[in-house]
Design an enzyme around this catalytic site. Sequence first.
Site, PDB file in Angstrom:
ATOM      1  CB  SER A 101      -0.892   0.002   1.243  1.00 11.02           C
ATOM      2  OG  SER A 101      -1.524   1.251   1.433  1.00 11.02           O
ATOM      3  CE1 TYR A 153      -4.861  -2.319   4.660  1.00  6.05           C
ATOM      4  CE2 TYR A 153      -3.977  -0.097   4.530  1.00  6.05           C
ATOM      5  CZ  TYR A 153      -4.451  -1.228   3.904  1.00  6.05           C
ATOM      6  OH  TYR A 153      -4.505  -1.277   2.531  1.00  6.05           O
TER       7      TYR A 153
END
Length: 277
Positions: free
Chosen positions: A170, A183
């Site tokens: 990400s 996360y």
Amino acid sequence: MNEPTQQPPGSTEAMRRKPDHGEDSYRGSGRLEGKKAIVTGGDSGIGRAVAIAFAREGADVLIAYLSEQDDAQDTAKLVERAGRQCVLVPGDLADRDQCEEVVRRAVEAFGRVDVLVNNAAYQMTHESVEEISDEEWVRTFDINITAMFRLVKAALPHMGRGASIINTSSINSDMPRPTLLPYATTKGAIANFTAGLAQLLGEKGIRVNSVAPGPIWTPLIPSTMPPEQVAEFGKNTPLGRPGEPKEVAPAFVLLASDEASYMSGGLIPVTGGKPIL
């Protein structure tokens, strides 16, 4: 347009503005002809777009996903409509036995694993560290990074030279969003796991890379973010909008294909113009 709030992990069907997974636009050209692939989190979002693209490029696909729902069935129909085999394996990848079952089912159906896409992920939004429970921290790591290790370990005996492992990292690996602390931390770990694993597996001829999406419009967004953040999602990118899952899938196709035979240990950003350094 107001997007209805959902319970995680969310579903495509419940979204008012549906993501575009390339259902009507992706055209294959045989780049993955005959390959056998596992895609975790393949029922919706980026995983669904990857499954569609892989099938239209000629690959059979096993989709691992959390629970029985229409999203997985819909994705399977799209894969089969492309003339490819689709195997559905529901279950929680936080469980080691489930990771091993995913690979066992793939080998049972396909005989081998040519491409392993580690895409399943869990996230929740929190405004303070105090809001994050120990249980949520551990679960985020179990799903986002520990499952990758377990799946790789189970799949390696069934992967030959030229096989490809693709991990979904990400933009948070480089620019961590503080409200997504667990996360974002796992996404940094995924980038390092990928780089290290590529070096370990090079002598086996197995390539390992990661794709780092920016803000992509998937069911995860309205199910894990407050409405005010959902309304502004992706507008802070240079392109001024969130990406669609279909805009991420081609990076996975490239890395899965033999065209990427000298690409390993890398990270491909798909971020709408936000740089990853």
